[in-house]
Design a protein around this motif. Sequence first.
Motif, mmCIF file in Angstrom:
data_model
loop_
_atom_site.group_PDB
_atom_site.id
_atom_site.type_symbol
_atom_site.label_atom_id
_atom_site.label_comp_id
_atom_site.label_asym_id
_atom_site.label_seq_id
_atom_site.Cartn_x
_atom_site.Cartn_y
_atom_site.Cartn_z
ATOM 1 N N ASP A 14 33.869 41.246 41.451
ATOM 2 C CA ASP A 14 33.728 39.887 41.969
ATOM 3 C C ASP A 14 34.760 38.980 41.316
ATOM 4 O O ASP A 14 34.596 38.545 40.169
ATOM 5 C CB ASP A 14 32.307 39.381 41.683
ATOM 6 N N SER A 15 35.832 38.692 42.027
ATOM 7 C CA SER A 15 36.918 37.907 41.449
ATOM 8 C C SER A 15 36.470 36.501 41.079
ATOM 9 O O SER A 15 36.940 35.930 40.077
ATOM 10 C CB SER A 15 38.103 37.846 42.416
ATOM 11 N N ALA A 16 35.562 35.931 41.851
ATOM 12 C CA ALA A 16 35.090 34.576 41.559
ATOM 13 C C ALA A 16 34.349 34.539 40.222
ATOM 14 O O ALA A 16 34.532 33.606 39.419
ATOM 15 C CB ALA A 16 34.182 34.075 42.678
ATOM 16 N N LYS A 17 33.503 35.530 39.964
ATOM 17 C CA LYS A 17 32.794 35.589 38.684
ATOM 18 C C LYS A 17 33.771 35.764 37.524
ATOM 19 O O LYS A 17 33.611 35.155 36.461
ATOM 20 C CB LYS A 17 31.788 36.742 38.687
ATOM 21 N N LEU A 18 34.773 36.605 37.717
ATOM 22 C CA LEU A 18 35.750 36.828 36.656
ATOM 23 C C LEU A 18 36.491 35.539 36.325
ATOM 24 O O LEU A 18 36.659 35.179 35.151
ATOM 25 C CB LEU A 18 36.740 37.918 37.072
ATOM 26 N N VAL A 42 39.927 45.479 27.008
ATOM 27 C CA VAL A 42 39.505 45.464 28.406
ATOM 28 C C VAL A 42 37.993 45.601 28.446
ATOM 29 O O VAL A 42 37.430 46.483 27.788
ATOM 30 C CB VAL A 42 40.159 46.610 29.203
ATOM 31 N N VAL A 43 37.345 44.739 29.205
ATOM 32 C CA VAL A 43 35.896 44.811 29.389
ATOM 33 C C VAL A 43 35.616 44.954 30.875
ATOM 34 O O VAL A 43 35.908 44.043 31.663
ATOM 35 C CB VAL A 43 35.191 43.544 28.854
ATOM 36 N N THR A 44 35.083 46.087 31.287
ATOM 37 C CA THR A 44 34.710 46.247 32.692
ATOM 38 C C THR A 44 33.330 45.620 32.906
ATOM 39 O O THR A 44 32.515 45.570 31.990
ATOM 40 C CB THR A 44 34.693 47.726 33.120
ATOM 41 N N HIS A 81 42.980 37.679 30.929
ATOM 42 C CA HIS A 81 43.499 38.116 32.223
ATOM 43 C C HIS A 81 42.339 38.646 33.054
ATOM 44 O O HIS A 81 41.385 39.207 32.506
ATOM 45 C CB HIS A 81 44.551 39.208 32.015
ATOM 46 N N CYS A 82 42.398 38.478 34.352
ATOM 47 C CA CYS A 82 41.363 39.008 35.252
ATOM 48 C C CYS A 82 41.970 40.050 36.183
ATOM 49 O O CYS A 82 43.077 39.863 36.700
ATOM 50 C CB CYS A 82 40.742 37.885 36.091
ATOM 51 N N ALA A 83 41.246 41.135 36.407
ATOM 52 C CA ALA A 83 41.680 42.187 37.326
ATOM 53 C C ALA A 83 40.489 42.630 38.151
ATOM 54 O O ALA A 83 39.505 43.139 37.605
ATOM 55 C CB ALA A 83 42.269 43.369 36.559
ATOM 56 N N THR A 84 40.574 42.426 39.445
ATOM 57 C CA THR A 84 39.491 42.819 40.340
ATOM 58 C C THR A 84 39.596 44.308 40.635
ATOM 59 O O THR A 84 40.657 44.799 41.030
ATOM 60 C CB THR A 84 39.559 42.023 41.654
ATOM 61 N N VAL A 85 38.501 45.039 40.444
ATOM 62 C CA VAL A 85 38.545 46.490 40.618
ATOM 63 C C VAL A 85 37.149 47.037 40.855
ATOM 64 O O VAL A 85 36.170 46.539 40.300
ATOM 65 C CB VAL A 85 39.173 47.166 39.369
#
Length: 258
Positions: A40-44, A11-13, A58-62
Amino acid sequence: MAHSLDDLHAVVTGGGSGIGAAIAQALVDAGARVTLMGRDSAKLEAHRTALGASHAVHCATVDVTHPDAVDDAFASACDALGPVDVLVNNAGQAQAAPFAKTDLALWQRMLEVNLTGVFLCTQAALPSMIERGFGRVVNVASTAGQIGYPYVTAYCAAKHGVIGLTKALALETATTGVTVNAVCPGYTETPLLQTSLDQVVAKTGRSATEARTALQRANPQRRFITPDEVAHAVLWLVMPESASVTGQSISISGGEVM
């Protein structure tokens, strides 16, 4: 070291840009499954596409300052890619102000994003690592956590806190198979640095070139660090072969901190 992280979930925050994006790329190239976390979900999503490994990313917005959101993000990550083996706490924010003009809101924001976020994300990932007898936690601190800089008192305090957390937790987990380390970049070519340069230009009237030169003087090599240089150090720390390295705060600064 090709594919030496096969079967590991990292996991990379703050994984959508800058240092976090470079770290994610290095981990994917080494064979890891990677969850990108950020606000920023778009950047992820854009970086997931750029990685070219959508089946293993996988992307997780947080927002890492919100405990419930952190718990939900890590639950999502585990559901998607399995238990977390590697945690890179990279999410952070820097804002400059003279100490006399550092209000409580700024102080708290710097602590929340840069220190409390590390605490919350590590608490979410660590129990499973200890249970399985293997884990790697790498906190992206800063040379601001090793020395002081003027006009960023709150940021320096937070990053010093990250290094203190790193050392204490490394001792607490020393016999569990988990290592906890920090990397401490100097000024690094990222969007965050460009924001700082823009502030220097706006407040001092210097040209962009003069502002860059002034900041580069802090580095004995007279240059900025690259995100890939930070990513390389992180990759080394998370390797299974780095099991004896824990509690360290590694300066990546061209000799600024020795």
